[in-house]
Design a protein around this motif. Structure first.
Motif, PDB file in Angstrom:
ATOM      1  N   UNK A  65       0.793  -0.928   0.023  1.00  0.00           N
ATOM      2  CA  UNK A  65      -0.301  -0.265  -0.261  1.00  0.00           C
ATOM      3  C   UNK A  65       0.943   0.942  -0.053  1.00  0.00           C
ATOM      4  N   UNK A  66       0.977   1.909  -1.024  1.00  0.00           N
ATOM      5  CA  UNK A  66       1.883   2.702  -1.476  1.00  0.00           C
ATOM      6  C   UNK A  66       1.226   4.260  -2.192  1.00  0.00           C
ATOM      7  N   UNK A  67       1.684   5.716  -1.500  1.00  0.00           N
ATOM      8  CA  UNK A  67       1.321   6.802  -2.929  1.00  0.00           C
ATOM      9  C   UNK A  67       2.092   7.039  -3.373  1.00  0.00           C
ATOM     10  N   UNK A  68       2.099   7.939  -4.218  1.00  0.00           N
ATOM     11  CA  UNK A  68       2.600   8.053  -5.650  1.00  0.00           C
ATOM     12  C   UNK A  68       3.525   9.583  -5.017  1.00  0.00           C
ATOM     13  N   UNK A  69       2.360  10.974  -4.046  1.00  0.00           N
ATOM     14  CA  UNK A  69       3.474  11.834  -3.282  1.00  0.00           C
ATOM     15  C   UNK A  69       4.207  12.823  -3.977  1.00  0.00           C
ATOM     16  N   UNK A  70       5.204  13.085  -3.888  1.00  0.00           N
ATOM     17  CA  UNK A  70       5.915  13.422  -4.678  1.00  0.00           C
ATOM     18  C   UNK A  70       7.667  12.701  -4.585  1.00  0.00           C
ATOM     19  N   UNK A  71       7.295  11.090  -4.855  1.00  0.00           N
ATOM     20  CA  UNK A  71       8.609  10.571  -4.836  1.00  0.00           C
ATOM     21  C   UNK A  71       8.564  10.014  -6.623  1.00  0.00           C
ATOM     22  N   UNK A  72       9.801   9.789  -6.906  1.00  0.00           N
ATOM     23  CA  UNK A  72      10.293  10.013  -8.837  1.00  0.00           C
ATOM     24  C   UNK A  72       8.991   8.801  -9.095  1.00  0.00           C
ATOM     25  N   UNK A 165     -14.234   4.951  -6.284  1.00  0.00           N
ATOM     26  CA  UNK A 165     -13.304   4.661  -6.787  1.00  0.00           C
ATOM     27  C   UNK A 165     -12.922   3.321  -7.915  1.00  0.00           C
ATOM     28  N   UNK A 166     -13.626   2.922  -7.875  1.00  0.00           N
ATOM     29  CA  UNK A 166     -14.242   1.678  -9.338  1.00  0.00           C
ATOM     30  C   UNK A 166     -13.561   2.731 -10.461  1.00  0.00           C
ATOM     31  N   UNK A 167     -15.064   3.637 -10.251  1.00  0.00           N
ATOM     32  CA  UNK A 167     -14.838   4.807 -11.568  1.00  0.00           C
ATOM     33  C   UNK A 167     -13.497   5.612 -12.006  1.00  0.00           C
ATOM     34  N   UNK A 168     -12.963   5.775 -11.005  1.00  0.00           N
ATOM     35  CA  UNK A 168     -11.784   6.478 -11.157  1.00  0.00           C
ATOM     36  C   UNK A 168     -10.860   5.338 -11.913  1.00  0.00           C
ATOM     37  N   UNK A 169     -10.996   5.013 -11.546  1.00  0.00           N
ATOM     38  CA  UNK A 169      -9.583   3.999 -11.501  1.00  0.00           C
ATOM     39  C   UNK A 169     -10.379   3.613 -13.766  1.00  0.00           C
ATOM     40  N   UNK A 180      -1.506   8.564 -13.826  1.00  0.00           N
ATOM     41  CA  UNK A 180      -2.995   8.567 -13.739  1.00  0.00           C
ATOM     42  C   UNK A 180      -3.847   9.011 -12.277  1.00  0.00           C
ATOM     43  N   UNK A 181      -3.975  10.170 -12.766  1.00  0.00           N
ATOM     44  CA  UNK A 181      -4.445  11.066 -11.276  1.00  0.00           C
ATOM     45  C   UNK A 181      -5.702  11.384 -11.988  1.00  0.00           C
TER      46      UNK A 181
END
Length: 205
Positions: A65-72, A165-169, A180-181
């Motif tokens: 479980x992880x986020x995009x945040x500011x990571x490369x 969330x399903x709709x966004x995906x 993808x955001x």
């Protein structure tokens, strides 16, 4: 008996949320282990692999479980690809999946209250959640809330969150994960774990 190992990038928010499933899931049907080492993308994968190898874990469901945040962006995409490759190998009978969010886990929580498709910075997600929590009589939304699962279940709508969330995906599926955001796949893990909740709680999802 199914066994889950959930490795979260965050130290507090995500583990606190998923610990709710640990508390309420039927212990005769599932064992859920949740960790929050506080490591980013590729590092969380390394941590998970080392833990699995050291403890000789087999026939289990491994989730990152992880986020995009500011990571490369490259690291974010690479981690997802590596998880897919590990799942294809099924070494030790383990399955591998990732419940990623772009750009943050708070999007999943926010979707319990309304459908959001506008791209916000994570600070805006948190500001909106603080406003919502105060509206419902809570002091504020805090990333370290231990009863986050119970609060969201009480004042939010898990079924709406899953639908949104399903709709966004689906809208973002043709883009690279890092591009993808807004998007969150937390719902995939949640739907699996919800199967082991008491009937009245399970019906909420």
């Amino acid at each position: 008996m199914e066994t889950y190992y959930i490795f979260c990038e965050g130290k507090k928010t995500e583990p606190n949320y998923f610990e709710g499933f640990v508390r309420y899931a039927d212990p005769e049907q599932v064992k859920i282990n949740c960790f929050g080492p506080g490591k980013e993308t590729l590092r969380i994968l390394e941590f998970a692999q080392n833990y699995i190898r050291k403890n000789e874990i087999k026939q289990s469901h491994i989730w990152l479980v992880f986020d995009r945040d500011d990571f490369v962006a490259k690291n974010f995409d690479e981690t997802i690809q590596k998880v897919k490759e590990l799942d294809q190998k099924r070494k030790g009978g383990n399955t591998y999946r990732c419940a990623r969010s772009n750009e943050c886990f708070e999007l999943w929580i926010l979707l319990h209250f309304s459908y959001y498709q506008t791209l916000f910075h994570r600070d805006e997600y948190i500001r909106l959640l603080k406003k919502i929590f105060r509206k419902h009589g809570y002091f504020s939304y805090q990333k370290k809330q231990r009863d986050l699962f119970e609060i969201v279940l009480k004042i939010g709508d898990p079924h709406l969150a899953v639908q949104s969330a399903t709709k966004l995906a689906l809208q973002q599926q043709k883009k690279r994960p890092s591009q993808a955001r807004p998007c969150t796949y937390i719902f995939e893990l949640v739907l699996e774990l919800a199967c082991y909740l008491p009937e009245e709680m399970r019906a909420r999802f």
